[in-house]
Design an enzyme around this catalytic site. Structure first.
Site, mmCIF file in Angstrom:
data_model
loop_
_atom_site.group_PDB
_atom_site.id
_atom_site.type_symbol
_atom_site.label_atom_id
_atom_site.label_comp_id
_atom_site.label_asym_id
_atom_site.label_seq_id
_atom_site.Cartn_x
_atom_site.Cartn_y
_atom_site.Cartn_z
ATOM 1 N N THR A 117 0.818 -1.213 0.000
ATOM 2 C CA THR A 117 0.000 0.000 0.000
ATOM 3 C C THR A 117 0.850 1.259 0.000
ATOM 4 O O THR A 117 1.967 1.277 0.558
ATOM 5 C CB THR A 117 -0.912 0.015 1.236
ATOM 6 N N TYR A 141 -1.700 0.553 10.154
ATOM 7 C CA TYR A 141 -1.887 -0.145 8.880
ATOM 8 C C TYR A 141 -0.647 -0.010 8.001
ATOM 9 O O TYR A 141 -0.066 -0.999 7.545
ATOM 10 C CB TYR A 141 -3.118 0.400 8.156
#
Length: 331
Positions: A117, A141
């Protein structure tokens, strides 16, 4: 031999399975169904209900299905949720990836594609952001994914494994043929707006912050169509099969749309203005994230087909209509 797709009953995993099937590849889906749905996986593809953190279950999958390559999507992906439940993210993303890699090493897997990501960059100093930008995650995250990247790098070096890590930006839209899309509670702008536009949610669209240092004050993101993302993974698989070296690449279009620009795209597609309300900024959201995609275009010869925000919005709306009919029929 078959390609194992972890998270194969989820949003991106299901599109990956479609791309593999369309290309004539043999694939196996693995998912614990915590957020995915079995019906999202294409017909004719073996499905295994198991957790990617279950080493014994993984060993059985590798043995029973003659797995030769792994594309890893399984994990948790919400920035705001990771701030509330960081330990869950380090477990689901980092620890479980390590377990998967152990199983890969034990099974002699030599090719691995990791779904990462742009959140690993945090708030980048320069936009568009290149793969050489510092890793400065501002959420659990992003941090959990950057840790997983490092673990993969070290495991690959030690165990003669080649890999491609794809850091993708804001994935959106749905399969143009209506075969897959995102299900469940909306977790990003385009899905939420699609449901509101169709009257599936009786509320105004929330815009989180209109005081960012951007031209219109709203956050800017690089929205990439999920089918283009799946094709990037196919290209990555081809690179590894052709003895290409391990590499980490951004996957985005290299251009961004602000929240207000996305709202305007919905107006163009539906012919109706959308009601919205301004809400406070969310923690962990940088002002803008846009990919420098020169490397992926060169290295993988990736040529996106759906680089158009109106098309992305249309496929999202079409999918929500289809899911609404499915749920209505089930009732």
């Amino acid at each position: 031999m078959s390609v194992l797709v972890t998270g194969g009953a989820g949003y991106i995993g299901a599109h990956m399975l479609l791309a593999l099937k369309d290309a004539g590849e043999s694939a196996v889906a693995l998912d614990n169904l915590s957020t995915g749905a079995r019906w999202l996986t294409p017909d004719g593809i073996p499905f295994v209900e198991a957790d990617v953190g279950d080493e014994a279950a993984l060993a059985k999958v590798f043995r029973d299905h003659n797995i030769g390559e792994v594309i890893h999507f399984a994990g948790s992906i919400l920035v705001s949720e990771s701030l509330r439940h960081p330990l869950d993210y380090y477990q689901n993303n980092t620890a479980n990836t390590m377990t998967l890699l152990k199983a890969c090493v034990a099974a002699g897997i030599k090719r691995f594609i990791f779904s990462s990501t742009a959140s690993v960059y945090g708030t980048p100093e320069r936009v568009p952001v290149s793969e050489q930008a510092p890793i400065r995650s501002i959420s659990p995250y992003g941090a959990s994914m950057s840790m997983s990247e490092r673990i993969l790098q070290d495991a690959a070096t030690a165990h003669d494994m080649s890999y491609v890590t794809l850091r993708y930006f804001n994935v959106a839209g749905a399969d143009p043929k209506g075969r897959a899309g995102e299900i469940g509670k909306p977790t990003h702008l385009i899905k939420a707006a699609a449901q509101i536009a169709l009257g599936l949610r009786q509320e105004k669209l929330k815009i989180y912050g209109n005081d960012y240092p951007t031209p219109d004050g709203t956050a800017i993101r690089d929205y990439v169509h999920v089918s283009d993302l799946a094709q990037a993974h196919l290209a990555a698989l081809e690179r590894l099969r052709n003895q290409g070296s391990s590499i980490t690449l951004n996957c985005g279009y290299g251009q961004g749309q602000s929240v207000f620009e996305v709202v305007d795209a919905f107006r163009r597609v539906t012919g109706e203005a959308m009601d919205y309300e301004i809400a406070p900024r969310r923690a962990g959201d940088p002002p803008q994230l846009i990919a420098d995609n020169a490397a992926i275009r060169t290295v993988l010869d990736w040529r996106p087909r759906y680089d158009d925000i109106d098309f992305i919005v249309k496929t999202a709306i079409d999918w929500e209509q289809q899911v609404g009919k499915r749920q209505g029929n089930a009732a």
